[in-house]
Design a protein around this motif. Structure first.
Motif, PDB file in Angstrom:
ATOM      1  N   ILE A  28      38.802 -43.623 -54.809  1.00 39.17           N
ATOM      2  CA  ILE A  28      39.264 -43.763 -53.388  1.00 39.17           C
ATOM      3  C   ILE A  28      38.266 -43.393 -52.609  1.00 39.17           C
ATOM      4  CG2 ILE A  28      40.846 -44.308 -51.776  1.00 39.17           C
ATOM      5  CD1 ILE A  28      42.385 -45.953 -54.686  1.00 39.17           C
ATOM      6  N   ARG A  29      37.728 -43.202 -51.713  1.00 40.80           N
ATOM      7  CA  ARG A  29      37.054 -42.973 -51.276  1.00 40.80           C
ATOM      8  C   ARG A  29      38.105 -43.085 -49.665  1.00 40.80           C
ATOM      9  NH1 ARG A  29      31.188 -44.715 -48.742  1.00 40.80           N
ATOM     10  NH2 ARG A  29      32.150 -45.875 -47.098  1.00 40.80           N
ATOM     11  N   LEU A  30      38.050 -41.406 -49.315  1.00 41.24           N
ATOM     12  CA  LEU A  30      38.344 -41.691 -47.537  1.00 41.24           C
ATOM     13  C   LEU A  30      37.685 -41.689 -46.495  1.00 41.24           C
ATOM     14  CD1 LEU A  30      39.612 -37.649 -47.913  1.00 41.24           C
ATOM     15  CD2 LEU A  30      41.395 -39.840 -48.757  1.00 41.24           C
ATOM     16  N   VAL A  59      27.538 -37.461 -52.898  1.00 42.47           N
ATOM     17  CA  VAL A  59      26.363 -37.107 -52.754  1.00 42.47           C
ATOM     18  C   VAL A  59      25.680 -38.268 -52.442  1.00 42.47           C
ATOM     19  CG1 VAL A  59      24.252 -36.430 -53.968  1.00 42.47           C
ATOM     20  CG2 VAL A  59      26.866 -35.754 -54.578  1.00 42.47           C
ATOM     21  N   GLU A  60      25.108 -38.345 -50.497  1.00 43.93           N
ATOM     22  CA  GLU A  60      24.502 -39.388 -50.560  1.00 43.93           C
ATOM     23  C   GLU A  60      24.068 -38.354 -48.585  1.00 43.93           C
ATOM     24  OE1 GLU A  60      27.436 -41.528 -48.717  1.00 43.93           O
ATOM     25  OE2 GLU A  60      29.213 -40.573 -48.408  1.00 43.93           O
ATOM     26  N   LEU A  61      24.072 -36.342 -49.155  1.00 43.50           N
ATOM     27  CA  LEU A  61      22.880 -36.062 -48.205  1.00 43.50           C
ATOM     28  C   LEU A  61      21.815 -35.449 -49.285  1.00 43.50           C
ATOM     29  CD1 LEU A  61      25.597 -35.073 -46.214  1.00 43.50           C
ATOM     30  CD2 LEU A  61      23.740 -36.817 -45.074  1.00 43.50           C
ATOM     31  N   CYS A  93      36.217 -47.826 -53.831  1.00 49.08           N
ATOM     32  CA  CYS A  93      37.209 -48.296 -52.808  1.00 49.08           C
ATOM     33  C   CYS A  93      36.828 -47.447 -51.586  1.00 49.08           C
ATOM     34  CB  CYS A  93      39.113 -48.515 -53.424  1.00 49.08           C
ATOM     35  SG  CYS A  93      39.757 -49.345 -51.856  1.00 49.08           S
ATOM     36  N   ARG A  94      36.479 -48.791 -50.390  1.00 50.60           N
ATOM     37  CA  ARG A  94      36.079 -48.371 -49.575  1.00 50.60           C
ATOM     38  C   ARG A  94      37.682 -48.805 -48.745  1.00 50.60           C
ATOM     39  NH1 ARG A  94      30.692 -51.080 -50.411  1.00 50.60           N
ATOM     40  NH2 ARG A  94      29.466 -49.051 -49.878  1.00 50.60           N
ATOM     41  N   THR A  95      38.316 -47.539 -48.500  1.00 47.64           N
ATOM     42  CA  THR A  95      39.230 -47.593 -47.427  1.00 47.64           C
ATOM     43  C   THR A  95      39.340 -48.109 -46.420  1.00 47.64           C
ATOM     44  OG1 THR A  95      39.548 -45.226 -47.119  1.00 47.64           O
ATOM     45  CG2 THR A  95      40.404 -46.000 -48.870  1.00 47.64           C
ATOM     46  N   SER A 150      17.222 -45.488 -40.585  1.00 45.93           N
ATOM     47  CA  SER A 150      18.574 -45.966 -40.646  1.00 45.93           C
ATOM     48  C   SER A 150      18.579 -47.272 -41.365  1.00 45.93           C
ATOM     49  CB  SER A 150      18.507 -46.314 -38.730  1.00 45.93           C
ATOM     50  OG  SER A 150      19.200 -47.128 -38.758  1.00 45.93           O
ATOM     51  N   ARG A 151      19.347 -46.958 -42.049  1.00 45.57           N
ATOM     52  CA  ARG A 151      20.229 -48.739 -42.644  1.00 45.57           C
ATOM     53  C   ARG A 151      19.973 -49.331 -41.837  1.00 45.57           C
ATOM     54  NH1 ARG A 151      25.508 -45.996 -45.879  1.00 45.57           N
ATOM     55  NH2 ARG A 151      25.986 -48.039 -46.386  1.00 45.57           N
ATOM     56  N   ASP A 152      20.602 -49.261 -40.589  1.00 40.37           N
ATOM     57  CA  ASP A 152      20.825 -50.889 -39.247  1.00 40.37           C
ATOM     58  C   ASP A 152      19.560 -50.867 -39.405  1.00 40.37           C
ATOM     59  OD1 ASP A 152      23.582 -50.136 -40.324  1.00 40.37           O
ATOM     60  OD2 ASP A 152      23.845 -49.052 -38.522  1.00 40.37           O
ATOM     61  N   PHE A 169      26.777 -40.790 -56.686  1.00 40.73           N
ATOM     62  CA  PHE A 169      26.226 -40.791 -55.819  1.00 40.73           C
ATOM     63  C   PHE A 169      25.472 -41.951 -54.879  1.00 40.73           C
ATOM     64  CE2 PHE A 169      25.000 -37.684 -59.056  1.00 40.73           C
ATOM     65  CZ  PHE A 169      24.442 -36.361 -58.493  1.00 40.73           C
ATOM     66  N   GLY A 170      26.151 -42.255 -53.572  1.00 40.71           N
ATOM     67  CA  GLY A 170      26.328 -43.360 -52.511  1.00 40.71           C
ATOM     68  C   GLY A 170      24.524 -42.786 -52.117  1.00 40.71           C
ATOM     69  N   THR A 171      24.088 -43.873 -52.686  1.00 43.20           N
ATOM     70  CA  THR A 171      22.007 -43.886 -53.018  1.00 43.20           C
ATOM     71  C   THR A 171      22.329 -44.864 -51.894  1.00 43.20           C
ATOM     72  OG1 THR A 171      22.727 -45.515 -54.404  1.00 43.20           O
ATOM     73  CG2 THR A 171      21.906 -43.319 -54.960  1.00 43.20           C
ATOM     74  N   ASN A 172      23.158 -45.928 -50.656  1.00 40.40           N
ATOM     75  CA  ASN A 172      23.051 -46.113 -49.473  1.00 40.40           C
ATOM     76  C   ASN A 172      22.615 -45.008 -48.437  1.00 40.40           C
ATOM     77  OD1 ASN A 172      23.566 -48.674 -51.081  1.00 40.40           O
ATOM     78  ND2 ASN A 172      25.727 -48.870 -50.308  1.00 40.40           N
ATOM     79  N   ASP A 173      23.378 -43.882 -48.598  1.00 43.03           N
ATOM     80  CA  ASP A 173      23.079 -42.797 -47.188  1.00 43.03           C
ATOM     81  C   ASP A 173      22.189 -42.184 -48.080  1.00 43.03           C
ATOM     82  OD1 ASP A 173      24.582 -43.276 -44.800  1.00 43.03           O
ATOM     83  OD2 ASP A 173      26.378 -43.277 -46.140  1.00 43.03           O
ATOM     84  N   LEU A 174      22.271 -41.615 -49.031  1.00 39.05           N
ATOM     85  CA  LEU A 174      21.259 -40.768 -49.091  1.00 39.05           C
ATOM     86  C   LEU A 174      19.764 -41.607 -49.497  1.00 39.05           C
ATOM     87  CD1 LEU A 174      20.381 -37.823 -50.996  1.00 39.05           C
ATOM     88  CD2 LEU A 174      20.349 -38.845 -52.862  1.00 39.05           C
TER      89      LEU A 174
HETATM   90  C1  PEP Z   1      26.436 -45.114 -50.101  1.00 41.30           C
HETATM   91  O1  PEP Z   1      26.035 -44.059 -49.138  1.00 41.30           O
HETATM   92  O2  PEP Z   1      25.894 -45.081 -51.286  1.00 41.30           O
HETATM   93  C2  PEP Z   1      27.972 -45.582 -50.603  1.00 41.30           C
HETATM   94  C3  PEP Z   1      28.152 -46.060 -51.196  1.00 41.30           C
HETATM   95  O3  PEP Z   1      28.652 -45.737 -48.838  1.00 41.30           O
HETATM   96  P1  PEP Z   1      28.868 -46.764 -47.900  1.00 41.30           P
HETATM   97  O4  PEP Z   1      27.626 -47.625 -48.135  1.00 41.30           O
HETATM   98  O5  PEP Z   1      30.220 -47.253 -47.893  1.00 41.30           O
HETATM   99  O6  PEP Z   1      27.916 -46.199 -47.146  1.00 41.30           O
END
Ligand code: PEP
Ligand code: MG
Length: 885
Positions: free
Chosen positions: A629-631, A757-759, A573-575, A791-793, A778-783
């Protein structure tokens, strides 16, 4: 030295169905059918290895190939009693491509090869039918001229149209043998004028020209695009099938058709197909004449007055029905067949596993389990998880009373609304700017693939259920309505007209691919109902899978949808999404502007009840299930305005000095916010934010448990951690808050604290971090971003080139890079478990809903995957397939 050519026919074959990589799908199945004793015209398959050789050797052939082809031709001659170029009994052949995976309409076909000015006389005499012979010859020149010699199809069509006009007839079949003779000379002149070469008269020259054209067509632009869209490797290559001709255009007892052993749209266990009397191969799929139904039942249902095959050629129909049953039982799957009837005798030209809609795939799989044909595990493996998306598509609200524009064939289910557009390029342009559109065409061709992909729906005025548009749309899961005979499209004027109503380019239209209806304007849609077949198959899948499936949801609405789709908790849950509401953004901004901790706390106090209410609702929906829930994660500047005008307005609303706001905005600005002051770093600089959020979570957990009686176990998740000490710092405050809430309320509750875990550093030091963390997600978007340093963007700018140049096969933000990011996950999981054997491991990046990534998650034994609500069923099925291996 390889064997380059495999023969088949007369009840035997050198190859079989298992050799699809070598012989292509079509060649392998022709061999299999021949071995089964089914009526297959004798022929040969030139292997895909020749195609590979061809491209590795500057478009030349292996030296042994010619002799092998000649030997195979001799065998066909022996079987048919006909010889290539013989003036009395000439052998005629078809030449078709066939890759490992069928690529509908991508590759080219030449029929009637072997005809020339001399052999056409023999064909006429043998058949006792001049008209047939000259019709076949002119078709051959047309196809060969187009496919092999690069003469535009339209140049031939223009001549044909001119001839029909001159004779005052509407149909090709109204032209006489003499008309065709004249046209043949016209066609030859067209070939000479446009290609600079005379039409070849030597059948061997014709054959090698056609073989070269098939191999050449592997690299045409449209084939390359198709392969890219379907992730088919370039190196596979195509085979070439050369087969003795049989004729569906030898009069009223001849026919040609295509069929599915079950209905490919609904899955109903009924033979389903279309045919044309006195026609040849491509006429049916080309959609030029509207085909007839094969069975009497389908004819009655469609309300057609054209006789069915069952009635017009009952013996051939009965034999065909037997062949269908044999093939379906043999392959234990729905078959898509091509056949020709030559003067009452049935010939099979192709069989392959039938493409079907997701709805049909489910029904067929479940029915076949009930029929004892396949096991539950096989049924699970047969459904493409991503295709379930089709079932989750919206449908037209039955209570809507839309204006019907037209009604035609329900070619591919689902409803779609959008702007009318007429070309593939327009569809791509509209889609790129986020405008939904419906691609309206007289008929589609392989050149339209990219536009069909881009459009929300497809509408054609010609062609049946097996036309190019219908077949391709079903494969793509796009709504499609086809064969709207009464509708007129004028490309030049940019209009589409039906029943006196004319719509222009850009007008809104709605199609319903499930009913074949087309409506003017945008029609209200409803969420789909999931059928009993869906429930049963998903039940089998749930019983087979090991990993749990959670959802990423921030609102009670999304959480509810996900729970209905079978989510077993919330994985993320992305607060931050809760702070963008108009009534919350102001206290949030006050908090950001605060000069000291005390005033920051005062602003946070205003946010606390709102946040508590959010969580309470979420916990109520998820009663009894775990919720992570993510801070707060994003950098604070995302919450404050940037333009002068907005700053002015916000400052006024806050009663603050615009200068101060501006200064704060520039102080918070970062060059690379993705790597900036975000995640756990916020909780370290402003611990009171984490304390407020934890308090809201715990108070909500108590409140929701009292209401529902089924407590959730909240999992408080700290984002972007790289150091054990970071987590330690925040965890201490979360635990203190929990103790405080417990003391104040006199209630006890269970909770966990963990991290994302995203770093890469977190993965490499997972053992140390696990001393603090009770779970990892595992936050694989940032990882992915931090592993690649992409960069994701901004990655979109160059990832397109990477894909185009085959530097990468798939976008790593869509499907997990198992070699790099996957390796880090593996290390993270292993190290985490070393220190804390029962640590809970999940994934919550976008990859959690991608079937290939889910397969990887199974190999590293994750406990769950978490994905967006609409992907929950996809993930449930993919997890089952992964468990089945
Ligand atoms: C991620 O980094 O994989 C993640 C789920 O967080 P967010 O996409 O919100 O950065
Ligand atoms: Mg992240």
């Amino acid at each position: 030295m390889g064997k380059w050519v495999y023969t088949f026919g007369d009840g035997t074959a050198e190859g079989d169905a298992s050799q699809r990589n070598l012989l292509g799908g079509k060649g392998a199945n022709l061999a299999e059918m021949a071995s089964l004793g089914l009526p297959v015209p004798p022929g040969m398959t030139i292997t895909t290895e020749v195609c590979t050789y061809f491209y590795e050797h500057e478009q030349s052939y292996p030296p042994e190939l010619e002799a092998e082809v000649n030997a195979a031709l001799d065998q066909i001659a022996a079987s048919t009693g006909r010889t290539f170029g013989d003036p009395k009994l000439p052998l005629l052949v078809s030449v078709r491509s066939g890759a490992r995976i069928s690529m509908p309409g991508m590759m080219d076909t030449v029929l009637n090869l072997g005809l020339n000015d001399e052999t056409v006389l023999a064909l006429a005499e043998n058949a006792g039918d001049d008209r047939f012979a000259y019709d076949s010859y002119r078709r051959f020149i047309q196809m060969y001229g187009d496919v092999v010699m690069g003469v535009e199809h339209k140049s031939f069509e223009d001549k044909l149209e001119a001839m029909k006009e001159e004779r005052g007839v509407d149909l090709d079949t109204d032209l006489s043998a003499d008309d065709w003779k004249v046209l043949i000379e016209d066609y030859k002149a067209v070939v000479l004028a446009e290609s600079g070469k005379p039409f070849p008269q030597d059948p061997k020259d014709q054959l090698w020209g056609a073989i070269g054209a098939v191999f050449g067509s592997w690299r045409t632009e449209r084939a390359v695009v198709y392969r890219r869209l379907h992730q088919i490797p370039e190196r596979w290559g195509t085979a070439v099938n050369v087969q003795a001709m049989v004729f569906g255009n030898m009069g009223e007892t001849s026919a040609t058709g295509v069929a599915f052993t079950r209905n490919p749209s609904t899955g109903e266990n009924q033979l389903y197909g279309e045919f044309l009397i006195n026609a040849q191969g491509e006429d049916v799929v080309a959609g030029i004449r509207t085909p007839q139904d094969i069975t009497e039942r389908a004819r009655i249902e469609a309300g057609s007055d054209k006789p069915s095959l069952e009635r017009s050629l009952p013996d051939a129909f009965a034999q065909f029905k037997d062949v269908c049953d044999t093939l379906e039982r043999h392959y234990r799957d729905v078959q898509d067949l091509e056949f020709t009837i030559e003067r009452g005798k049935l010939w099979m030209l192709q069989t392959r596993s039938g493409k079907r809609t997701a709805k049909a795939a489910l029904k067929i799989a479940v029915d076949m389990v009930d029929e004892g044909l396949i096991t539950e595990a096989e049924a699970i493996k047969r459904i493409e998880p991503a295709s379930l998306d089709q079932l989750l598509h919206p449908m037209i609200d039955p209570s809507a009373k839309p204006d019907q524009f037209a009604k035609a064939l329900p070619a591919s289910p689902g409803a779609a609304s959008g702007e009318v557009c007429f070309t593939s390029a327009e569809a791509e342009r509209l889609a790129a700017s986020g405008r939904p559109c419906v691609l309206c065409r007289i008929e589609t061709s392989p050149e339209d693939i990219a536009g069909m992909h881009a459009a929300d729906g497809i509408f054609t005025t010609r062609g049946g259920m097996t036309s190019h548009a219908a077949v391709v749309a079903r494969g793509m899961g796009k709504p499609c309505v086809s064969g709207a005979g009464g509708v007129k499209i004028d490309y030049a004027k940019g209009t589409i007209t039906a029943g006196g109503v004319t719509l222009k380019k850009g007008d809104k239209i709605t199609i319903d691919g499930g009913t074949g209806e087309v409506f003017v304007g945008e029609v209200p849609m409803l969420k789909p109902e999931l059928s009993g077949d869906f429930e049963r198959l998903m039940g089998w899948a749930d019983a087979k899978r090991r990993m749990k499936v959670r959802t990423n949801a921030d609102t009670p609405h999304d959480a509810k949808t996900a729970r209905e789709f079978g989510a077993e908790g919330i994985g993320l849950c992305r607060t931050e999404h809760m702070f963008f509401d108009p009534e919350r953004i102001m206290p949030m901004r006050e908090m950001i502007l605060a000069d000291d901790t005390a005033s920051r706390r005062a602003a946070l106090d205003k946010l606390l009840p709102m946040q508590r209410e959010d969580f309470t609702q979420l916990f109520e929906v998820m009663a009894g299930l775990p919720v992570t829930i993510r801070l707060l994660d994003p950098p604070l500047h995302e919450f404050i305005p940037h333009t002068d005008k907005e700053i002015e307005e916000v400052a006024k609303a806050l009663g603050a000095d615009p200068e101060k706001l501006k200064n704060r905005a520039s102080a918070l600005a970062e060059f690379n916010p993705m790597l900036g002051h975000r995640g756990v770093r916020l909780a370290i600089t402003y611990p009171e934010i984490a304390e407020m959020q934890s308090r809201a979570i715990f108070e909500a957990a108590i409140a929701a448990a009292q209401k529902t009686g089924a407590p959730v176990v909240p999992e408080v998740m700290v984002p972007l951690v790289g150091l054990k000490s970071e987590l330690e710092f925040v965890k201490k405050r979360i635990d203190a808050t929990a103790r405080a809430v417990s003391e104040e309320t006199g209630q006890t509750f269970t909770y966990q604290v963990g991290t994302m875990v995203e770093l890469p550093r977190a993965a490499l030091n997972a053992d140390k971090i696990a001393e603090e963390a009770e779970f990892f997600s595992f936050g694989t978007n940032d990882l992915t971003q931090t592993t690649f340093g992409i960069s994701r963007d901004d990655a979109g700018v160059f990832l397109g080139s990477y894909l185009k140049e085959s530097i990468i096969d798939v976008d790593p933000f869509v499907s997990l890079d198992t070699e790099g990011v996957g390796e880090l996950i593996k290390i993270g999981a292993e190290k985490g478990r070393q220190v804390r054997p029962d640590i809970k491991l999940g994934i919550c990046g976008e990859h959690g809903g991608d079937p290939n990534s889910i397969k990887f998650c199974e190999t590293v034994n994750l406990d769950y995957v978490s994905c967006s609500p609409f992907r929950v069923p996809i993930a449930r099925l993919a997890a089952a397939q992964a468990a089945l291996g």
